[in-house]
Design a protein around this motif. Structure first.
Motif, mmCIF file in Angstrom:
data_model
loop_
_atom_site.group_PDB
_atom_site.id
_atom_site.type_symbol
_atom_site.label_atom_id
_atom_site.label_comp_id
_atom_site.label_asym_id
_atom_site.label_seq_id
_atom_site.Cartn_x
_atom_site.Cartn_y
_atom_site.Cartn_z
ATOM 1 N N TYR A 1 0.825 -1.227 0.000
ATOM 2 C CA TYR A 1 0.000 0.000 0.000
ATOM 3 C C TYR A 1 0.854 1.270 0.000
ATOM 4 O O TYR A 1 0.388 2.341 0.412
ATOM 5 C CB TYR A 1 -0.953 -0.006 1.210
ATOM 6 C CG TYR A 1 -1.893 -1.187 1.181
ATOM 7 C CD1 TYR A 1 -2.943 -1.240 0.269
ATOM 8 C CD2 TYR A 1 -1.705 -2.279 2.025
ATOM 9 C CE1 TYR A 1 -3.789 -2.342 0.207
ATOM 10 C CE2 TYR A 1 -2.548 -3.382 1.971
ATOM 11 C CZ TYR A 1 -3.584 -3.407 1.058
ATOM 12 O OH TYR A 1 -4.422 -4.494 0.998
ATOM 13 N N GLN B 1 1.630 3.438 -2.036
ATOM 14 C CA GLN B 1 1.159 4.645 -2.733
ATOM 15 C C GLN B 1 -0.184 5.134 -2.204
ATOM 16 O O GLN B 1 -0.802 5.998 -2.801
ATOM 17 C CB GLN B 1 1.112 4.380 -4.235
ATOM 18 C CG GLN B 1 2.512 4.079 -4.753
ATOM 19 C CD GLN B 1 2.619 4.065 -6.259
ATOM 20 O OE1 GLN B 1 2.080 4.929 -6.925
ATOM 21 N NE2 GLN B 1 3.332 3.085 -6.777
ATOM 22 N N LEU B 2 -0.607 4.557 -1.080
ATOM 23 C CA LEU B 2 -1.878 4.960 -0.479
ATOM 24 C C LEU B 2 -1.643 5.501 0.926
ATOM 25 O O LEU B 2 -1.937 4.851 1.914
ATOM 26 C CB LEU B 2 -2.839 3.766 -0.429
ATOM 27 C CG LEU B 2 -3.281 3.236 -1.802
ATOM 28 C CD1 LEU B 2 -4.107 1.977 -1.661
ATOM 29 C CD2 LEU B 2 -4.077 4.300 -2.549
ATOM 30 N N VAL B 3 -1.024 6.682 0.989
ATOM 31 C CA VAL B 3 -0.752 7.329 2.272
ATOM 32 C C VAL B 3 -1.404 8.708 2.242
ATOM 33 O O VAL B 3 -1.318 9.407 1.229
ATOM 34 C CB VAL B 3 0.776 7.427 2.515
ATOM 35 C CG1 VAL B 3 1.077 8.261 3.741
ATOM 36 C CG2 VAL B 3 1.364 6.035 2.686
ATOM 37 N N PHE B 4 -2.070 9.076 3.352
ATOM 38 C CA PHE B 4 -2.964 10.242 3.333
ATOM 39 C C PHE B 4 -2.477 11.389 4.226
ATOM 40 O O PHE B 4 -1.505 11.254 4.956
ATOM 41 C CB PHE B 4 -4.362 9.804 3.769
ATOM 42 C CG PHE B 4 -4.855 8.565 3.050
ATOM 43 C CD1 PHE B 4 -4.705 8.433 1.673
ATOM 44 C CD2 PHE B 4 -5.451 7.522 3.748
ATOM 45 C CE1 PHE B 4 -5.148 7.301 0.994
ATOM 46 C CE2 PHE B 4 -5.896 6.377 3.082
ATOM 47 C CZ PHE B 4 -5.742 6.269 1.719
ATOM 48 N N ARG C 1 4.006 10.815 4.280
ATOM 49 C CA ARG C 1 4.675 10.061 3.222
ATOM 50 C C ARG C 1 5.025 8.665 3.687
ATOM 51 O O ARG C 1 5.122 8.392 4.884
ATOM 52 C CB ARG C 1 5.940 10.782 2.740
ATOM 53 C CG ARG C 1 7.016 10.926 3.793
ATOM 54 C CD ARG C 1 8.367 11.209 3.152
ATOM 55 N NE ARG C 1 8.866 10.018 2.451
ATOM 56 C CZ ARG C 1 10.126 9.850 2.069
ATOM 57 N NH1 ARG C 1 11.005 10.795 2.265
ATOM 58 N NH2 ARG C 1 10.517 8.741 1.486
ATOM 59 N N HIS C 2 5.172 7.784 2.706
ATOM 60 C CA HIS C 2 5.587 6.415 2.999
ATOM 61 C C HIS C 2 7.103 6.371 3.095
ATOM 62 O O HIS C 2 7.791 6.944 2.247
ATOM 63 C CB HIS C 2 5.115 5.507 1.860
ATOM 64 C CG HIS C 2 5.660 4.120 1.932
ATOM 65 N ND1 HIS C 2 5.285 3.227 2.914
ATOM 66 C CD2 HIS C 2 6.564 3.456 1.160
ATOM 67 C CE1 HIS C 2 5.928 2.074 2.741
ATOM 68 N NE2 HIS C 2 6.708 2.189 1.684
ATOM 69 N N HIS D 1 -3.039 8.434 -4.485
ATOM 70 C CA HIS D 1 -3.467 8.573 -3.099
ATOM 71 C C HIS D 1 -4.598 9.577 -2.933
ATOM 72 O O HIS D 1 -5.458 9.439 -2.079
ATOM 73 C CB HIS D 1 -2.284 8.936 -2.193
ATOM 74 C CG HIS D 1 -1.642 10.237 -2.536
ATOM 75 N ND1 HIS D 1 -2.100 11.412 -2.023
ATOM 76 C CD2 HIS D 1 -0.618 10.536 -3.355
ATOM 77 C CE1 HIS D 1 -1.375 12.391 -2.522
ATOM 78 N NE2 HIS D 1 -0.470 11.890 -3.325
ATOM 79 N N SER D 2 -4.630 10.619 -3.825
ATOM 80 C CA SER D 2 -5.656 11.643 -3.623
ATOM 81 C C SER D 2 -7.056 11.082 -3.899
ATOM 82 O O SER D 2 -8.008 11.425 -3.202
ATOM 83 C CB SER D 2 -5.356 12.883 -4.456
ATOM 84 O OG SER D 2 -5.037 12.508 -5.754
ATOM 85 N N GLU E 1 -7.854 9.035 -0.910
ATOM 86 C CA GLU E 1 -8.051 9.876 0.277
ATOM 87 C C GLU E 1 -9.456 10.488 0.254
ATOM 88 O O GLU E 1 -10.122 10.578 1.288
ATOM 89 C CB GLU E 1 -6.979 10.977 0.332
ATOM 90 C CG GLU E 1 -7.090 11.833 1.573
ATOM 91 C CD GLU E 1 -5.854 12.709 1.815
ATOM 92 O OE1 GLU E 1 -4.784 12.399 1.271
ATOM 93 O OE2 GLU E 1 -5.982 13.699 2.534
ATOM 94 N N GLY F 1 -3.163 5.096 5.949
ATOM 95 C CA GLY F 1 -2.736 4.518 4.678
ATOM 96 C C GLY F 1 -3.482 3.229 4.413
ATOM 97 O O GLY F 1 -4.160 2.732 5.309
ATOM 98 N N TYR G 1 -6.382 0.942 1.969
ATOM 99 C CA TYR G 1 -7.772 1.323 1.708
ATOM 100 C C TYR G 1 -8.735 0.652 2.662
ATOM 101 O O TYR G 1 -9.840 0.297 2.289
ATOM 102 C CB TYR G 1 -8.188 1.192 0.242
ATOM 103 C CG TYR G 1 -7.772 0.013 -0.590
ATOM 104 C CD1 TYR G 1 -7.935 -1.300 -0.167
ATOM 105 C CD2 TYR G 1 -7.296 0.237 -1.898
ATOM 106 C CE1 TYR G 1 -7.612 -2.353 -1.002
ATOM 107 C CE2 TYR G 1 -6.968 -0.807 -2.738
ATOM 108 C CZ TYR G 1 -7.128 -2.106 -2.283
ATOM 109 O OH TYR G 1 -6.813 -3.141 -3.113
#
Ligand code: PMP
Ligand code: GLN
Length: 381
Positions: free
Chosen positions: A200, A202-205, A209-210, A284-285, A288, A311, A313
């Protein structure tokens, strides 16, 4: 017939169970993690083109050079990292497979592997299938941060590896740079290897950052980092991923991989290479916005959100204002009576630890989330 019991997990994986229950009861499926919307049309077109162009035979064992180079370029662009596509990247049929392959490459009977729980449900069976022992260390609820003293206490002379997962499934917690430093301090002067499940990434809100293990120069030397295209391009059913590891570990990984599946779907590799080369937008947007929408809808229900997910989903929620049923029973009841399927979080604990939490997947169309929460509005707190 007497057949060997290769691991201690009984029954069928919860993701299969809950998705089947959802189908059986015509429920909205917010259980198993997969998007319900279409993938980028350019990616579908690239897949069709690859097969009509005749790319239908075996790709090289390590993965298509074009795709490995595209992955390396993508890491250079996103993280400023130099990764050698020939000696450090291997294309795999998904991350689950890559995790199993990495374990098989390094484990011997009697070895121990530290697992931070709650944990994705394949880790412990994979460890046991290799004759090794999983040593569980609980994360600290409700923030699900790592208690480093407990990790230190779990290390023995037999510890061969530690598997970590950030952003974390099911809790959505993410690791800070300091977490990696803590881990580095613990494994320094040992032979302990790291498996870093970063599917995941690329899925950080929320502007955070990851941090990848690959950015930690010291840890990178002893780590397998595992990734999934499915989580980035919303095509989980393609089952495509990759492993990044230093040359010595990559050689060990490929020693197993060549006799496990040998090579990965060729047209999908061409399609992903073309898609990566096009330079795709950050995802991510979009996710988010879905998280925020889901949370605002959930505010009108009696569920408790302890921490908005940082982060992945997934969003974990408490139901203490609704019921005191065990979580498996509650998830089943919710599916049958209210038509919304979720995952009981105890499925992520080898001990079955039940904190009365369920996990929702919000990687869904807005109308799916609206319809699901509309059904939940009938619940009484
Ligand atoms: N690790 C975690 C934490 C996951 O949630 C998933 C999702 N299935 C995977 C690994 C596996 O990804 P893949 O579908 O590429 O096997
Ligand atoms: N990673 C997804 C989840 O956690 C799907 C896992 C699976 O179906 N094995 O729900």
């Amino acid at each position: 017939m007497q057949l060997p019991q290769k691991h201690s997990a009984t029954g069928t994986t919860i993701f299969t169970v809950m998705s089947a229950l959802a189908q059986q009861h015509n429920a909205i499926n917010l259980s198993q993690g997969f998007p319900d919307f279409h993938i980028d049309e350019r990616l579908s077109a690239a897949l069709a083109k690859a097969t009509t162009d005749g790319y239908n035979q075996y790709a090289p064992m390590t993965g298509l050079p074009l795709l490995r180079q595209a992955v390396a370029a993508n890491f250079a662009q996103r993280y400023g990292l130099a990764i050698d596509p020939d000696t450090e990247i291997t294309i795999t049929p998904g991350a689950t497979y890559a995790i199993y392959t990495a374990f098989t490459a390094i484990l011997q009977p009697g070895d121990e592997v530290i697992v931070l729980e709650p944990a994705y449900d394949s880790y412990i069976p994979n460890i046991e299938m290799n004759g090794a022992k999983a040593v569980s260390v609980p994360l600290s609820a409700p923030s699900f941060t790592v208690d480093w003293q407990r990790v230190a206490d779990a290390i023995t002379a037999r510890t061969r590896a530690i598997i970590i997962n950030t952003p974390h499934n099911p809790t959505g917690a993410i690791w800070s740079r300091e977490d990696w430093d803590q881990l580095a301090a613990l494994v320094r002067d040992t032979d302990i290897l790291i498996l870093s499940d970063e599917v995941y990434e690329q899925l950080v809100f929320d502007g955070q950052r990851h941090y990848s293990v690959l950015e930690h120069e010291e840890l990178r030397q002893r780590s397998f980092a595992l990734f999934s295209f499915g989580k980035v391009y919303n095509n989980t059913g393609w089952k495509m991923g990759y492993c990044i590891a230093p040359p010595e570990l990559t050689t060990a990984f490929r020693r197993i991989h060549q006799f496990l599946c040998f090579t990965v779907n060729t047209p999908a590799q061409y399609a992903l290479a073309a898609h990566l080369a096009n330079g795709t937008e950050p995802i991510h947007s979009v996710m988010e916005r879905k998280r925020n929408h889901f949370l605002s809808l959930m505010a009108d229900t009696p569920f408790t959100i302890h921490t908005p997910t940082q982060g992945s989903y997934f969003q974990v929620a408490g139901y203490e204002r609704i019921s005191n049923m065990p979580d498996h029973q509650f998830a089943e009841w919710l599916t049958k009576e209210y038509g919304v399927a979720t995952i009981p979080v105890s499925a992520f604990y080898s001990t079955g630890k039940d904190d009365r939490l369920i996990r929702f997947c919000f990687a869904k169309k807005e109308e799916t989330l609206n319809d699901a929460v509309e059904r939940l509005r009938g619940l009484r707190g």
